[in-house]
Design a protein around this motif. Sequence first.
Motif, short mmCIF file in Angstrom:
data_model
loop_
_atom_site.label_atom_id
_atom_site.label_comp_id
_atom_site.label_asym_id
_atom_site.label_seq_id
_atom_site.Cartn_x
_atom_site.Cartn_y
_atom_site.Cartn_z
N LYS A 456 -47.33 52.51 35.46
CA LYS A 456 -47.44 53.97 35.50
C LYS A 456 -46.81 54.64 34.29
CE LYS A 456 -47.43 54.04 40.59
NZ LYS A 456 -46.69 54.50 41.80
N THR A 457 -46.05 53.89 33.51
CA THR A 457 -45.37 54.47 32.36
C THR A 457 -46.35 54.75 31.23
OG1 THR A 457 -43.36 53.21 32.89
CG2 THR A 457 -43.53 54.12 30.66
N PRO A 458 -46.44 56.01 30.77
CA PRO A 458 -47.29 56.29 29.60
C PRO A 458 -46.71 55.59 28.36
CG PRO A 458 -46.65 58.32 30.74
CD PRO A 458 -45.79 57.23 31.27
N VAL A 459 -47.57 55.06 27.52
CA VAL A 459 -47.12 54.35 26.33
C VAL A 459 -47.80 54.93 25.10
CG1 VAL A 459 -47.02 52.13 25.15
CG2 VAL A 459 -46.65 52.22 27.61
N GLU A 476 -55.15 45.48 25.31
CA GLU A 476 -56.04 44.51 25.95
C GLU A 476 -55.48 44.05 27.30
OE1 GLU A 476 -58.49 42.26 22.37
OE2 GLU A 476 -56.77 41.26 23.30
N ASP A 477 -54.18 43.86 27.35
CA ASP A 477 -53.53 43.44 28.59
C ASP A 477 -53.75 44.48 29.69
OD1 ASP A 477 -52.04 40.96 28.89
OD2 ASP A 477 -50.43 42.19 29.73
N GLU A 481 -56.71 44.87 33.37
CA GLU A 481 -56.36 45.23 34.75
C GLU A 481 -56.77 46.68 35.06
OE1 GLU A 481 -52.48 44.08 36.09
OE2 GLU A 481 -52.31 42.51 34.57
N ASN A 482 -57.59 47.25 34.18
CA ASN A 482 -58.13 48.60 34.38
C ASN A 482 -57.02 49.66 34.47
OD1 ASN A 482 -60.66 49.90 34.49
ND2 ASN A 482 -60.35 50.37 36.66
N ILE A 483 -55.99 49.48 33.64
CA ILE A 483 -54.85 50.40 33.64
C ILE A 483 -54.98 51.36 32.45
CG2 ILE A 483 -52.34 50.59 33.43
CD1 ILE A 483 -52.23 47.69 34.57
N SER A 484 -54.86 52.64 32.71
CA SER A 484 -54.93 53.65 31.65
C SER A 484 -53.50 54.03 31.24
CB SER A 484 -55.70 54.87 32.14
OG SER A 484 -55.09 55.41 33.30
N GLY A 512 -62.24 55.62 29.47
CA GLY A 512 -61.11 56.44 29.93
C GLY A 512 -59.82 55.66 30.00
N LEU A 513 -59.76 54.52 29.31
CA LEU A 513 -58.56 53.67 29.37
C LEU A 513 -57.67 53.81 28.13
CD1 LEU A 513 -60.24 50.44 30.81
CD2 LEU A 513 -58.85 52.12 32.05
N LEU A 514 -58.11 54.61 27.16
CA LEU A 514 -57.35 54.77 25.92
C LEU A 514 -57.56 56.15 25.33
CD1 LEU A 514 -55.67 53.44 23.56
CD2 LEU A 514 -57.88 52.88 22.52
N GLN A 515 -56.47 56.77 24.90
CA GLN A 515 -56.55 57.99 24.10
C GLN A 515 -56.30 57.58 22.65
OE1 GLN A 515 -57.35 61.17 25.01
NE2 GLN A 515 -57.85 60.26 27.00
N LEU A 516 -57.23 57.92 21.76
CA LEU A 516 -57.15 57.47 20.37
C LEU A 516 -57.02 58.65 19.42
CD1 LEU A 516 -57.42 55.11 18.32
CD2 LEU A 516 -59.89 55.53 18.34
N HIS A 517 -56.04 58.55 18.51
CA HIS A 517 -55.83 59.55 17.45
C HIS A 517 -55.89 58.80 16.12
CE1 HIS A 517 -54.15 62.23 20.61
NE2 HIS A 517 -53.64 61.10 21.07
N THR A 518 -56.70 59.28 15.19
CA THR A 518 -56.90 58.57 13.94
C THR A 518 -56.48 59.42 12.74
OG1 THR A 518 -59.21 59.29 13.89
CG2 THR A 518 -58.75 57.10 14.79
N ALA A 519 -56.09 58.72 11.68
CA ALA A 519 -55.72 59.37 10.42
C ALA A 519 -56.29 58.53 9.29
CB ALA A 519 -54.21 59.49 10.31
N PHE A 520 -57.28 59.08 8.57
CA PHE A 520 -57.90 58.37 7.46
C PHE A 520 -57.48 59.07 6.17
CE2 PHE A 520 -60.92 58.12 11.10
CZ PHE A 520 -60.66 56.80 11.42
#
Length: 604
Positions: A456-459, A476-477, A481-484, A512-520
């Motif tokens: 449950k801990t946001p990372v 990937e881990d 297990e379908n953990i967001s 919906g399992l990852l929030q992605l922020h990018t910097a190019f």
Amino acid sequence: MGSERRLLILFGSQTGTAQDVAEKLSREARRRHFLTKVVALDSYDIADLITEKLVVFVCSTTGQGDPPDNMTTFWRFIMRRNLPQDSLGKLSHAVLGLGDSSYQKFNFVAKKLHKRLLQLGSTSLMNVGLADDSHDLGADAVVYPWMDNFLQKLLSMYPLAVGQEVIPSHFRPRPRFKVIFVDGNDRTSPNGSITTNGNIKSGLDTRVPTWFPAQPFPAKLISNDRVTAPDHFQDTRLVRLDITGSNISYDPGDVAVVYPKNMPDTVDDFLSYMNLDPDQEFILHQIDPEASLPRIPQPCTIRYIVENYYDINCVPRRSFFEMLLYFAEEEREQEKLEEFTSSEGQDELFSYCNRVRRTLLEVLHDFPNASASIPMEYFFDVIPVLQPRSFSIASSLKAHPGEIQLLVAVVKYQTRIKAPRRGVCSTWLAELDPALGPHVPVWVKKGTIKFPTDHKTPVIMVGPGTGVAPFRSFIEDRVSENISGSELYFGCRYSMKDFYFQSQWKEYKDQGLLQLHTAFSRDNEDADRYYVQHAIRDSREALWNLLKQNACFFIAGNAKNMPDAVRDSVKNVIMQYGHLSEDEAQNFIKKMDQDKRYQAETWS
């Protein structure tokens, strides 16, 4: 010689520098007629420490204040709280630390060890030496003056006997080992083991289920595909290793330690230049009874030792030039080596060697007369040992059973020297041909990053470039297990050239399992450079909401500027949305540090 004139030198070394310093100190103490012994800390029977009278500890600090691999067992024992406070009452000690001030916990291991030895009743002979690899002249700027002061202290405590003098520095010490050349009919080693059919034993016993530094697992190379665009300056490989049948297990954040070989062209150059027969076999015997034999096959071919043991591509340290000077008879070479080994000549040595990253092999070419005069039995004293390389594991066993995957940037760059500088391990891994079935010696150790076990801990993870490797393992881990609850900030130069794992991140984001922020940073050459710290700034409200939920915050990547810039961005977010002063925001992050909710794994 009285028993009190004995000096034990214990070292904890990750890259070989601490071992090199320990051996240099041993040579200098022997010139002053001390009996010395140099031992890696985890090879020393710590129960004997209570009877020792005089010990020097030379230890490096790795990662975020961690002891090096060959010191971990000693470290756990010496830090036990139930040790009697007077258990080291007979001991007098000195501690020399090797660190890098670009890291937050500069020389943490040396400082903490010194404090712990005092707590256990030991007497300190002098202040802790705090060598800094970031100094203009490197660690030697502290090491050599500290060593001189220590040796003076030693002679004041244990004066030379009447009629004795310090052995002059130009007297060549005897080698530690004797090299005995053998033919095909004489195949018995000093310890009685025999090789058969003319083949060299690999030293690997695949029946042993536990793999460790002295016995790495020979993992078969599955692939080493390039993951950057063909026209991109940086060649980065996804290296896949088959660990089926090894019983190796690992968790996100763990590290794979790889034992490389020297590059074939440099091996051939060394063999030719030093006029060596690559197929000649030899056996090593101890001359110095206190020196442990290297972990090599017995008997061994010269090609094997040059490929696997001698670090012929390292940038040599000052101690190498001191050893080379013993073999210099030609006047110009002798004068130059005397300059390089003097305290006054360190700026000149730095310009010649460190600034342009000149290799040991290139130095040998520059001093042909001295090089030609080195007997092979001295190679083990003159040439450092090839060290293993560590890589954050970039895969999860849940997603890739029986595999270790590594994200390896191939090191290749130009200095004033015409030939490009190349990383030994990354070049070797990139040039292996999977079709030939090569094996890569590897073992796994715990990394400095410790991810939360509570799903449950946001990372929050900040991993520009190859710094994304440990975060891919963790993501990937969780995805398996379908953990967001995973938030990734990734940065690189171009979205179309070095965006590692782009399709994988998109798939997880769509699920919906990852929030992605990018910097190019280079996509728009006309705009200001945009880095991960700017992406943090531009998502500051969402970031603050996660921090309020006791999120864990992780950074991995280059130690130069990025970690401090990211920390400043986080501090600014806390100030703005937490309505805190700068000092209060700093304390907020410090509390996260203490609670292991703010962690960094960086390298220089």
